[in-house]
Design a protein around this motif. Structure first.
Motif, PDB file in Angstrom:
ATOM      1  N   LYS A  61       0.823  -1.207   0.000  1.00 31.12           N
ATOM      2  CA  LYS A  61       0.000   0.000   0.000  1.00 31.12           C
ATOM      3  C   LYS A  61       0.861   1.264   0.000  1.00 31.12           C
ATOM      4  CE  LYS A  61      -3.919  -2.218   0.096  1.00 31.12           C
ATOM      5  NZ  LYS A  61      -4.892  -2.069   1.175  1.00 31.12           N
ATOM      6  N   SER A  62       2.154   1.109   0.342  1.00 28.80           N
ATOM      7  CA  SER A  62       3.062   2.256   0.231  1.00 28.80           C
ATOM      8  C   SER A  62       3.248   2.648  -1.227  1.00 28.80           C
ATOM      9  CB  SER A  62       4.418   1.923   0.867  1.00 28.80           C
ATOM     10  OG  SER A  62       4.279   1.647   2.244  1.00 28.80           O
ATOM     11  N   ASP A  63       3.346   1.650  -2.112  1.00 31.22           N
ATOM     12  CA  ASP A  63       3.393   1.934  -3.549  1.00 31.22           C
ATOM     13  C   ASP A  63       2.098   2.588  -4.019  1.00 31.22           C
ATOM     14  OD1 ASP A  63       5.923   0.959  -3.862  1.00 31.22           O
ATOM     15  OD2 ASP A  63       5.336  -0.907  -4.865  1.00 31.22           O
ATOM     16  N   VAL A  64       0.971   2.155  -3.453  1.00 35.71           N
ATOM     17  CA  VAL A  64      -0.326   2.720  -3.834  1.00 35.71           C
ATOM     18  C   VAL A  64      -0.368   4.207  -3.485  1.00 35.71           C
ATOM     19  CG1 VAL A  64      -2.809   2.637  -3.423  1.00 35.71           C
ATOM     20  CG2 VAL A  64      -1.511   0.506  -3.624  1.00 35.71           C
ATOM     21  N   TYR A  65       0.146   4.553  -2.314  1.00 29.54           N
ATOM     22  CA  TYR A  65       0.168   5.966  -1.919  1.00 29.54           C
ATOM     23  C   TYR A  65       1.011   6.789  -2.905  1.00 29.54           C
ATOM     24  CZ  TYR A  65       0.672  10.229   0.767  1.00 29.54           C
ATOM     25  OH  TYR A  65       0.637  11.546   1.146  1.00 29.54           O
ATOM     26  N   SER A  66       2.220   6.294  -3.195  1.00 32.15           N
ATOM     27  CA  SER A  66       3.104   7.021  -4.124  1.00 32.15           C
ATOM     28  C   SER A  66       2.449   7.174  -5.490  1.00 32.15           C
ATOM     29  CB  SER A  66       4.435   6.277  -4.261  1.00 32.15           C
ATOM     30  OG  SER A  66       5.075   6.145  -3.014  1.00 32.15           O
ATOM     31  N   PHE A  67       1.735   6.136  -5.927  1.00 32.01           N
ATOM     32  CA  PHE A  67       1.061   6.204  -7.222  1.00 32.01           C
ATOM     33  C   PHE A  67      -0.051   7.256  -7.184  1.00 32.01           C
ATOM     34  CE2 PHE A  67      -1.848   4.513 -10.546  1.00 32.01           C
ATOM     35  CZ  PHE A  67      -0.971   4.596 -11.610  1.00 32.01           C
ATOM     36  N   GLY A  68      -0.692   7.428  -6.030  1.00 36.43           N
ATOM     37  CA  GLY A  68      -1.694   8.483  -5.898  1.00 36.43           C
ATOM     38  C   GLY A  68      -1.104   9.858  -6.113  1.00 36.43           C
ATOM     39  N   VAL A  69       0.128  10.081  -5.636  1.00 40.74           N
ATOM     40  CA  VAL A  69       0.801  11.357  -5.878  1.00 40.74           C
ATOM     41  C   VAL A  69       1.077  11.529  -7.368  1.00 40.74           C
ATOM     42  CG1 VAL A  69       2.822  12.767  -5.337  1.00 40.74           C
ATOM     43  CG2 VAL A  69       1.820  11.303  -3.572  1.00 40.74           C
ATOM     44  N   VAL A  70       1.475  10.442  -8.040  1.00 41.26           N
ATOM     45  CA  VAL A  70       1.688  10.503  -9.487  1.00 41.26           C
ATOM     46  C   VAL A  70       0.397  10.882 -10.201  1.00 41.26           C
ATOM     47  CG1 VAL A  70       2.269   9.147 -11.538  1.00 41.26           C
ATOM     48  CG2 VAL A  70       3.613   8.876  -9.445  1.00 41.26           C
ATOM     49  N   LEU A  71      -0.741  10.331  -9.759  1.00 40.22           N
ATOM     50  CA  LEU A  71      -2.029  10.670 -10.380  1.00 40.22           C
ATOM     51  C   LEU A  71      -2.312  12.165 -10.259  1.00 40.22           C
ATOM     52  CD1 LEU A  71      -4.281   7.660  -9.274  1.00 40.22           C
ATOM     53  CD2 LEU A  71      -3.081   7.992 -11.441  1.00 40.22           C
ATOM     54  N   LEU A  72      -1.971  12.765  -9.121  1.00 45.94           N
ATOM     55  CA  LEU A  72      -2.151  14.213  -8.973  1.00 45.94           C
ATOM     56  C   LEU A  72      -1.232  14.971  -9.931  1.00 45.94           C
ATOM     57  CD1 LEU A  72      -2.555  15.048  -5.165  1.00 45.94           C
ATOM     58  CD2 LEU A  72      -4.228  15.320  -6.987  1.00 45.94           C
ATOM     59  N   GLU A  73       0.007  14.498 -10.093  1.00 44.22           N
ATOM     60  CA  GLU A  73       0.916  15.120 -11.067  1.00 44.22           C
ATOM     61  C   GLU A  73       0.307  15.093 -12.468  1.00 44.22           C
ATOM     62  OE1 GLU A  73       5.416  14.615 -10.803  1.00 44.22           O
ATOM     63  OE2 GLU A  73       4.692  12.853  -9.747  1.00 44.22           O
ATOM     64  N   VAL A  74      -0.285  13.961 -12.826  1.00 47.13           N
ATOM     65  CA  VAL A  74      -0.880  13.808 -14.155  1.00 47.13           C
ATOM     66  C   VAL A  74      -2.046  14.773 -14.333  1.00 47.13           C
ATOM     67  CG1 VAL A  74      -2.223  12.202 -15.574  1.00 47.13           C
ATOM     68  CG2 VAL A  74      -0.128  11.426 -14.447  1.00 47.13           C
ATOM     69  N   LEU A  75      -2.826  14.958 -13.296  1.00 49.06           N
ATOM     70  CA  LEU A  75      -3.989  15.836 -13.368  1.00 49.06           C
ATOM     71  C   LEU A  75      -3.586  17.304 -13.441  1.00 49.06           C
ATOM     72  CD1 LEU A  75      -7.111  16.175 -13.172  1.00 49.06           C
ATOM     73  CD2 LEU A  75      -6.801  16.302 -10.681  1.00 49.06           C
ATOM     74  N   CYS A  76      -2.548  17.662 -12.678  1.00 48.42           N
ATOM     75  CA  CYS A  76      -2.215  19.076 -12.505  1.00 48.42           C
ATOM     76  C   CYS A  76      -1.018  19.543 -13.331  1.00 48.42           C
ATOM     77  CB  CYS A  76      -1.927  19.379 -11.031  1.00 48.42           C
ATOM     78  SG  CYS A  76      -3.197  18.771  -9.911  1.00 48.42           S
ATOM     79  N   ALA A  77      -0.226  18.599 -13.837  1.00 51.40           N
ATOM     80  CA  ALA A  77       0.974  18.937 -14.606  1.00 51.40           C
ATOM     81  C   ALA A  77       1.906  19.847 -13.808  1.00 51.40           C
ATOM     82  CB  ALA A  77       0.610  19.573 -15.938  1.00 51.40           C
ATOM     83  N   ARG A  78       2.202  19.442 -12.592  1.00 54.90           N
ATOM     84  CA  ARG A  78       3.159  20.158 -11.764  1.00 54.90           C
ATOM     85  C   ARG A  78       3.772  19.176 -10.770  1.00 54.90           C
ATOM     86  NH1 ARG A  78       1.346  22.890  -6.332  1.00 54.90           N
ATOM     87  NH2 ARG A  78       3.243  21.699  -5.892  1.00 54.90           N
ATOM     88  N   PRO A  79       4.948  19.489 -10.232  1.00 53.78           N
ATOM     89  CA  PRO A  79       5.630  18.556  -9.326  1.00 53.78           C
ATOM     90  C   PRO A  79       4.935  18.473  -7.975  1.00 53.78           C
ATOM     91  CG  PRO A  79       6.865  20.596  -9.504  1.00 53.78           C
ATOM     92  CD  PRO A  79       5.762  20.694 -10.513  1.00 53.78           C
ATOM     93  N   PRO A  80       5.195  17.396  -7.230  1.00 49.52           N
ATOM     94  CA  PRO A  80       4.609  17.286  -5.887  1.00 49.52           C
ATOM     95  C   PRO A  80       5.022  18.420  -4.971  1.00 49.52           C
ATOM     96  CG  PRO A  80       5.506  15.184  -6.587  1.00 49.52           C
ATOM     97  CD  PRO A  80       5.965  16.188  -7.593  1.00 49.52           C
ATOM     98  N   ILE A  81       6.233  18.942  -5.177  1.00 52.30           N
ATOM     99  CA  ILE A  81       6.736  20.063  -4.394  1.00 52.30           C
ATOM    100  C   ILE A  81       7.221  21.132  -5.363  1.00 52.30           C
ATOM    101  CG2 ILE A  81       8.389  20.828  -2.643  1.00 52.30           C
ATOM    102  CD1 ILE A  81       6.343  18.817  -1.626  1.00 52.30           C
ATOM    103  N   ASP A  82       6.684  22.329  -5.262  1.00 56.96           N
ATOM    104  CA  ASP A  82       7.106  23.434  -6.121  1.00 56.96           C
ATOM    105  C   ASP A  82       7.413  24.644  -5.245  1.00 56.96           C
ATOM    106  OD1 ASP A  82       7.542  25.425  -7.930  1.00 56.96           O
ATOM    107  OD2 ASP A  82       5.824  24.947  -9.202  1.00 56.96           O
TER     108      ASP A  82
END
Length: 847
Positions: A686-707
């Protein structure tokens, strides 16, 4: 010898801030250093460049330079990296070239100790015949010779940073560049700024230690000399770069330098801020240096007696070095229970008792020593337990080594040239020319019967394809030690001569990226098949565990959405990995931070689905099951058809995953790191699942997790999404380039999936099979909408139905902890490779 080299790795300042916020501290930014005297110069350019919160002024911009009290004397020219193929920062895409003695002059107002940083990057430009890697020159300043016979040729294809500490009086401060004979000098950027008070003190004599262990206490006047920074080590902690360091310094992990890794373990991350006392501030070293440490491995049952922990460093032979050893007791549970020994060369011991410095736990302090090196060129520093200590252990937080430069440099004289000044030439290059002639002759004799064509500008000297060199195998070594066993697929092993051929002997023109492991080259088999070749620096042990792990994992995997390993080479002290070439690079490059055209919403969904399939296979389809542990957008690679492949298995952990969790040291990339794993050190799929959720936000927003360039509330992507949800401004989240394309129902399902992935508790998150199903459903909704009558699909109108993730503040530093695990996998499917495959090649958050 120089270890403070820059790499294409950028860790945002605000990322460190958010990490500290996780531990309820806002102190970092409030104490950011603002030097009263500072100059940051972008050489050979009329443009200003912002880098790590510094504004480098173009030295061709005369008005800015005059206002900054900087002048340039001597004849010079400028050059630009017009192909920009290296992917380097714009700070390294221009340079100023000197073909005669020249100088930069700075007006100094305040007396004190100053940082002088010189940036060099030897790019080659097709618009000029000048090859910067062939430069040979001296640099002097303030009466000291700083660099003698300096050339960037011996360094890898990445920026080089030379950092000095000098005491400068008020007045004119000149940095001289003196070409050697018929050669030339160059510089890409210069920093001159006043160091904080008491960074290095001359108030008390320092203990002077010889290699034989002799000591005296009368070494004085260290600040009357120039100091060259050689090593700056964050022991037990991750890398820190100028982006997240108050004095814009580089700190590197200690794993490369530790001689006996089994004797040491990483201390748990200290959750509170260090207890600074007196004049001691975080300008001495950042918080994270004192919040992490290595300590003795007291649980190693194979040792009847605890072994000392030893670090070994290459230093200049017969030179004096200022050694600063950083301590902060974050491992004791009560006061005054721990004392231990610090050893230099094993012949010198010093008792360390933190309670001689403070009456509290977690109080930072340091010990300064002047240490003479012997003719071996190695300096060993150790820690060990004491019999009179209640706790039989020892710890170390950080380490700095600076060479004390005693050689005075004559001030070059100036000749007239268009109102400028010229200097006296220093030195000779005859010895260097003789050495080059010998090298050319040897290479000609060795290579004359070989097809691969030697390339004079390769990052490392070409290795003979026939004969010579060691046949020593690093992988075999690992097998002897029991770390690899029989799981290694020796059928993938390739001879070094084949790799030389496919890369044209590591032709610089074929260099396509660089990461923490090494340089990456585009290669071509004799049948025309393209590959990516990743090569660690020959003879280096850095990345050896990752090298072993990558071979073991990828040699057992067969899946369409996982990277394919084609072969490897461990001959002649080489560590080389060969992958199928991934034409389209990383997912991140197609979302932001590049000039690639934006992906459509349908393409983004298909890429997410492909990556989810790869991760789902890892979790359930491979033998024993595997947790990737470093899922992020730079580790999702795309082929020419935009098919997604998951890459970089250097941190992977192999099952069985039917257990509830695997207890392990926290590793991964902050910003993507599962907060539950971070807190408990218990790893699950489920740790991989969490990280993949952050990737999904990147895909939606087209910006890095930390800016860090955004306002504070927007720095963390997941937190910003939560704020937008509360304010009913979900349109703020979506990438404008796809806003008009997304069907509201598809977007709603995508957001719901993301929310479930980012739940705080791992048990509340779906498995990857469920995530895959949800994403495929979101794609079906999008395709149905595209086939139906066009309609208005305003995101605002549908925003009421969206549910955004409930995300707590979590660690978000874009860097990675050290790695040491070796996973394994099975077959089934097909796989891939890329122009920046395996770990990280040229990506900003690469380890």
């Amino acid at each position: 010898m120089e270890k403070l080299q820059l790499h294409n790795t950028h860790i945002p300042l605000f990322a460190l801030l958010l990490f500290l916020l996780h531990f309820s501290s806002l102190h970092f930014l409030s104490l950011a250093y603002t030097p009263p005297n500072k100059y940051f110069i972008n050489c050979g350019s009329a443009s200003n460049v912002n880098a790590a919160l510094r504004n480098f002024v173009g030295d061709s911009n005369s008005s800015d330079l005059i206002s900054a009290s900087v002048s340039l004397s001597g004849k010079s020219s400028t050059v630009k990296d017009s192909n920009q193929s290296s992917g380097a920062s714009s700070l390294y895409q221009t340079a100023r070239i000197f073909r005669q003695n020249s100088a930069y002059e700075f007006s100094i107002e305040d007396n004190g100790t100053y940082f002088l940083r010189l940036h060099f990057f030897a790019f080659s430009s097709p618009t000029t015949p000048t090859d910067l890697s062939t430069a040979l020159f001296d640099v002097s300043a303030s009466g000291f010779s700083l660099l003698l016979n300096f050339t960037p040729k011996s360094y890898s294809n990445s920026p080089i940073l030379k950092e000095f500490l000098l005491t400068i009086p008020p007045g004119k401060f000149k940095v001289y560049f003196v070409p050697r004979e018929s050669s030339f000098a160059f510089i890409n950027a210069i920093e001159v700024f006043l160091a904080p008070p008491d960074l290095i003190s001359d108030e008390a004599p320092l203990m002077h230690v010889s290699p034989a262990g002799k000591r005296n206490h009368n070494y004085t006047g260290v600040l009357s000399k120039s100091l060259l920074s050689i090593y700056r080590i964050n022991v037990g902690g991750p890398a820190l770069t100028p982006d997240n360091e108050s004095l814009w310094r580089n700190w590197v992990p200690d794993d490369e330098y530790i001689k006996n890794p089994g004797a040491a373990v990483d201390s748990p991350l200290h959750s509170g801020r260090p207890n600074y006392q007196g004049n001691f501030t975080e300008f001495i070293a950042p918080d994270l240096v004192y919040q992490t440490a290595k300590q003795m491995n007291i649980n190693n049952s194979s040792q009847s007696n605890l072994s000392n922990i030893t670090w070994s460093f290459n230093v200049s032979k017969g030179a004096a070095h200022l050694v600063r050893v950083h301590f902060c007791d974050i491992i004791s549970t009560s006061l005054a229970t721990l004392k231990f020994n610090l050893y230099i060369y094993r012949n010198f011991g010093l008792k360390i008792d933190s309670y001689e410095y403070a009456d509290y736990l977690a109080v930072p302090f340091y010990v300064d020593l002047v240490v003479d090196s012997d003719e071996s060129g190695l300096m060993n520093i150790s820690i060990g337990s004491r019999d009179d200590s209640d706790q039989k252990t020892a710890y170390l937080n950080g380490l700095e080594i600076k060479e004390i430069l005693n050689n005075s440099g004559s001030v070059p004289l100036v000749r007239a040239h268009k109102n400028n000044h010229v200097f006296l030439v220093v030195g000779s290059v005859i010895g260097g020319l003789v050495l080059i002639c010998i090298l050319v002759a040897v290479l000609f004799l060795v290579f004359k019967s070989r097809k691969p064509k030697p390339v004079e500008n390769s990052d490392w000297s070409p290795v003979p394809a026939l004969g010579g060199g060691s046949s020593h195998s690093r992988v075999t070594d690992g097998t002897r030690n029991g770390s690899l066993g029989s799981n290694l697929n020796l059928g993938l092993k390739m001879p070094f001569s084949d790799i030389q051929f496919m890369t044209n002997n590591f032709d610089k023109k074929l260099h396509i990226g660089k990461g923490g492991f090494g340089n990456v080259y585009r290669g071509t088999f004799r049948d025309g098949k393209k590959v990516a070749v990743k090569r660690s620096e020959p003879g280096s042990n850095q990345g050896l565990p990752e090298f072993h792990t990558e071979i073991m994992v990828l040699s057992k995997i067969r899946h369409r959405n996982l990277v394919q390993l084609i072969g490897y080479c461990d001959d002649r002290s080489e560590m080389i990995l060969v992958y199928e070439f991934m034409e389209k690079g990383t997912l991140r490059e197609h979302l932001y931070a590049s000039d690639k055209p934006p992906l459509s919403w349908k393409q983004r969904l298909e890429i997410c689905i492909g990556a989810a399939r790869g991760l789902q296979y890892l979790h359930k389809g491979s033998a024993g099951g595997t947790i990737h542990r470093d899922v992020k957008s730079t580790n999702i690679l795309l082929n020419e058809n935009l098919v997604a492949k998951v890459a970089d298995f250097g941190l992977s952990k192999t099952g069985p995953l039917d257990e509830t969790h695997v207890s392990t040291v926290v590793k991964g990339t902050f910003g993507y790191l599962d907060p539950e794993y971070f807190k408990t050190q218990q790893l699950t799929e489920k740790s991989d699942v969490y990280s993949f959720g952050v990737v999904l936000l990147e895909v939606l927003c087209a910006r890095p997790p930390i800016d860090p360039t955004l306002q504070r509330e927007q720095v963390n992507l997941a937190e910003w999404a939560m704020i937008c949800k509360k304010k009913g401004l979900l349109e703020e989240i979506v990438d404008p380039s796809v806003k008009g394309q997304i069907d509201p129902n598809s977007l709603r399902k995508f957001i719901e999936t993301t929310e479930k992935c980012l739940q705080d508790c791992g048990a509340d998150r779906p498995n990857m099979a469920d995530v895959l199903w949800d994403l495929e459903y979101a794609l079906q909704l999008q395709q149905n909408a595209m086939r139906s009558e066009p309609h208005e699909d305003s995101i605002t109108n549908s925003s009421a139905a969206f549910v955004m993730p409930s995300v707590q503040r979590f660690p978000s530093i874009s860097m990675s902890f050290e790695r040491d695990d070796t996973p394994i996998l099975m077959d089934d499917g097909s796989y891939v490779k890329a122009s920046e495959v395996f770990s990280q090649m040229r990506i900003d958050d690469a380890r």
